[in-house]
Design an enzyme around this catalytic site. Structure first.
Site, short mmCIF file in Angstrom:
data_model
loop_
_atom_site.label_atom_id
_atom_site.label_comp_id
_atom_site.label_asym_id
_atom_site.label_seq_id
_atom_site.Cartn_x
_atom_site.Cartn_y
_atom_site.Cartn_z
N TRP A 183 0.87 -1.19 0.00
CA TRP A 183 0.00 0.00 0.00
C TRP A 183 0.90 1.23 0.00
O TRP A 183 1.90 1.28 0.73
CB TRP A 183 -0.92 0.03 1.23
CG TRP A 183 -1.63 1.35 1.29
CD1 TRP A 183 -2.67 1.76 0.52
CD2 TRP A 183 -1.31 2.48 2.13
NE1 TRP A 183 -3.02 3.05 0.81
CE2 TRP A 183 -2.21 3.52 1.79
CE3 TRP A 183 -0.35 2.72 3.12
CZ2 TRP A 183 -2.18 4.78 2.43
CZ3 TRP A 183 -0.32 3.96 3.75
CH2 TRP A 183 -1.23 4.97 3.40
N GLU A 224 -3.04 -2.98 -2.43
CA GLU A 224 -4.17 -2.39 -1.70
C GLU A 224 -4.47 -0.99 -2.22
O GLU A 224 -3.63 -0.10 -2.16
CB GLU A 224 -3.84 -2.33 -0.20
CG GLU A 224 -4.94 -1.67 0.64
CD GLU A 224 -4.58 -1.56 2.12
OE1 GLU A 224 -3.41 -1.79 2.48
OE2 GLU A 224 -5.48 -1.23 2.91
N LYS A 226 -7.00 2.60 -2.54
CA LYS A 226 -7.64 3.52 -1.60
C LYS A 226 -8.31 4.62 -2.38
O LYS A 226 -7.85 4.99 -3.45
CB LYS A 226 -6.55 4.08 -0.67
CG LYS A 226 -7.06 4.97 0.42
CD LYS A 226 -6.02 5.07 1.50
CE LYS A 226 -6.48 6.03 2.58
NZ LYS A 226 -5.67 5.95 3.78
N ASP A 257 -9.66 -3.12 1.39
CA ASP A 257 -9.79 -2.58 2.76
C ASP A 257 -11.13 -1.89 2.80
O ASP A 257 -11.41 -0.99 1.98
CB ASP A 257 -8.63 -1.60 3.01
CG ASP A 257 -8.69 -0.94 4.39
OD1 ASP A 257 -9.78 -0.48 4.79
OD2 ASP A 257 -7.64 -0.85 5.06
N HIS A 260 -11.69 1.88 2.40
CA HIS A 260 -11.07 2.54 1.26
C HIS A 260 -11.96 2.76 0.05
O HIS A 260 -11.48 2.88 -1.07
CB HIS A 260 -9.83 1.76 0.82
CG HIS A 260 -8.70 1.86 1.80
ND1 HIS A 260 -7.43 1.42 1.53
CD2 HIS A 260 -8.65 2.39 3.04
CE1 HIS A 260 -6.65 1.64 2.58
NE2 HIS A 260 -7.38 2.22 3.52
N HIS A 284 -8.58 -6.27 4.32
CA HIS A 284 -8.31 -5.55 5.57
C HIS A 284 -9.67 -5.18 6.11
O HIS A 284 -10.37 -4.35 5.51
CB HIS A 284 -7.53 -4.25 5.30
CG HIS A 284 -6.06 -4.42 5.31
ND1 HIS A 284 -5.20 -3.36 5.14
CD2 HIS A 284 -5.29 -5.52 5.50
CE1 HIS A 284 -3.95 -3.81 5.21
NE2 HIS A 284 -3.98 -5.11 5.42
N ASP A 292 -11.79 7.34 6.42
CA ASP A 292 -11.01 6.13 6.66
C ASP A 292 -10.36 6.21 8.04
O ASP A 292 -9.14 6.28 8.16
CB ASP A 292 -9.96 5.99 5.55
CG ASP A 292 -9.10 4.74 5.70
OD1 ASP A 292 -9.63 3.73 6.17
OD2 ASP A 292 -7.91 4.80 5.36
N ASP A 294 -10.28 4.14 10.59
CA ASP A 294 -9.70 2.93 11.20
C ASP A 294 -10.07 2.75 12.66
O ASP A 294 -9.21 2.52 13.50
CB ASP A 294 -8.18 2.90 10.98
CG ASP A 294 -7.82 2.66 9.52
OD1 ASP A 294 -8.04 1.55 9.03
OD2 ASP A 294 -7.35 3.62 8.85
N ASP A 323 -7.26 -4.25 10.18
CA ASP A 323 -6.47 -3.02 10.04
C ASP A 323 -7.18 -1.86 10.73
O ASP A 323 -8.05 -1.24 10.15
CB ASP A 323 -6.27 -2.71 8.55
CG ASP A 323 -5.40 -1.47 8.33
OD1 ASP A 323 -4.77 -1.01 9.29
OD2 ASP A 323 -5.38 -0.97 7.19
C1 RNT Z 1 -3.87 2.80 4.88
C2 RNT Z 1 -3.99 1.35 4.60
C3 RNT Z 1 -2.86 0.49 5.11
C4 RNT Z 1 -2.42 0.88 6.51
C5 RNT Z 1 -1.51 -0.12 7.19
C6 RNT Z 1 -0.82 0.47 8.36
O1 RNT Z 1 -4.99 3.50 4.57
O2 RNT Z 1 -5.20 0.85 5.08
O3 RNT Z 1 -3.23 -0.84 5.04
O4 RNT Z 1 -3.51 1.10 7.34
O5 RNT Z 1 -0.66 -0.67 6.29
ZN ZN Z 2 -5.50 -1.27 5.03
#
Ligand code: RNT
Ligand code: ZN
Length: 416
Positions: A183, A224, A226, A257, A260, A284, A292, A294, A323
């Site tokens: 990523w 990955e 986004k 993810d 994303h 993820h 985003d 998290d 994640d």
């Molecule tokens: C960031 C991505 C990525 C990170 C990690 C730390 O938006 O989701 O995966 O969160 O690699």
């Molecule tokens: Zn991620």
């Protein structure tokens, strides 16, 4: 009534719906979840290369975060002791462990810098997954794999190549495949004048990275995408279409993810589509609140819907990782809640009469389908979950929390 007795009652209830709870527990035990090490220290790592950057952010400063490899490993142990089943841990390159005076920059990291992690995983029978760290570094300020500056781009290509070699070493040592997920944060705050050139450079960088000789049966490379990051609101080089096509053409994994995508787009709906064209998909699982962000994974509708698609399509086809990074609460509790919630969602999915419900859909009997899925919400799911915890030797219900509090009192609160 004991947990076991309650389970027996629940088992009968589910039987009436055509569900075999014993089979569900067996299946759940076999689904590993990759627990991300970065919840333990707010994505800081040990290489001291730079403060968290790349448009991702941790907020909060709950005391007791891990600051050394020993602390992080102890915290992972504490969390895993409260999570049922055998799992994997997900490392970032920035978690390299350098002996005194041996620190090297990210383009020069080697397998030996991860020997302690391999030892840790071996002793516990865990698998490991890996990630290049293309952020939190002075050279990541103006793009990484898509950078217009040749030396910068080469630095990150070399970093990713090093990560593939390290992943192969880990996979060989553990005799378990490693998913290595790329990523990058590259993008622009404002409307770009050229959307193609950065993507063409990213494509070329990836071509160079995967051209090295590595064992594809041991190392699964994932990419990955986004939709946007903080400070990169207008354009993301590694967009979904970019990576989905790149992964398809090069026989790599596409990693989705669920933080994303645009807010009304759901990853649960993407999984079955991806699996019609790919052998496997990587995930993820996170929780995005308005952006985003998290947040810790909850036992919420979308997590359950993702779990249903994993179960319906075959859990062995989904490489499942979490994640999130919440610095505002006890970090061990964050891990335990998130991991247990993912497992609860999987169990919830396993306790659906999936075949029968699919037949109802084919018969267009949407009335009965709705009735069933709604009634199932009130079935004694918690009694099956508690029994799963007991079977796997971890505290059931909220009983794990006492242990976290004791650990906070005896260990975390003593940290600087
Ligand atoms: C960031 C991505 C990525 C990170 C990690 C730390 O938006 O989701 O995966 O969160 O690699
Ligand atoms: Zn991620």
């Amino acid at each position: 009534m004991t947990i076991r007795e309650k389970y027996e009652v629940a088992k009968e209830a589910y039987k009436g719906m055509g569900v075999d709870t014993d089979a569900a527990l067996e299946a759940l035990k076999k689904i590993p979840v990759s627990m991300h090490c970065w919840q333990g220290d707010d994505v800081v790592g040990f290489d001291g290369a730079g403060a968290l950057s790349g448009g991702i952010q941790t907020t909060g400063n709950y005391p007791g975060k891990a600051a050394t490899p020993e602390e992080l490993m102890a915290d992972i142990d504490e969390a895993l002791s409260l999570i049922p089943g055998k799992h994997r841990i997900n490392l970032h390159a920035s978690y390299a462990i350098f002996e005194d005076g041996q620190a090297v920059d990210r383009d020069k990291i080697e397998p030996r810098h991860f020997a302690k992690w391999v030892e840790f995983a071996k002793e516990r029978g865990l698998g490991i997954d890996f990630n290049p760290t293309c952020f939190s570094h002075p050279k990541a300020e103006n793009g990484t794999l898509s950078s217009e500056i040749p030396e910068v781009r080469k630095f990150w290509i070399d970093h990713c190549k090093a990560c593939l070699r390290i992943s192969e070493y880990i996979a060989t040592e553990l005799d378990k495949p490693v998913t290595v997920n790329i990523w990058i944060p590259d993008g622009f705050k404002d409307i770009p004048a050229d959307r193609t050139a950065p993507r063409a450079r990213l494509k070329d960088s990836l071509d160079q990275i995967i051209s090295i000789d590595y064992d594809r049966s041991k190392v699964f490379v994932a990419v990955e995408s986004k939709v946007f990051g903080i400070g990169m609101e207008s354009y993301t080089v590694g967009s979904h279409e970019f990576y989905m096509n790149y992964a398809a053409k090069n026989d790599l994994l596409c990693l989705l993810d669920n933080g994303h995508y645009h807010p009304t787009e759901v990853v649960s709906d993407k999984i079955p589509s991806m699996l019609l064209f790919f052998d496997k998909v990587a995930l993820h699982v996170t929780r995005s609140v308005r952006w985003d962000s998290d947040h810790v994974v909850l036992f919420d509708d979308e997590t359950r819907e993702i779990a249903k698609e994993i179960v319906r399509n075959g859990a062995d086809r989904v490489l499942l990782a979490l994640d999130f990074f919440d610095a505002s609460i006890n970090r061990i509790s964050a891990w335990v809640v998130g991991m247990r919630n993912m497992q609860k969602a999987l169990l919830y999915a396993l306790l659906q009469p999936g075949k029968e419900m699919a037949v109802l859909q084919e018969e267009r009997n949407f009335t009965k389908l709705m009735m069933m899925s709604e009634e199932l919400k009130c079935y004694p799911f918690g009694d099956v979950w508690n029994y799963f915890c007991e079977l796997n030797g971890v505290p059931a219900k909220e009983d794990w929390f006492e242990e976290v509090l004791a650990y906070e009192r005896d260990v975390l609160s003593k940290r600087q």
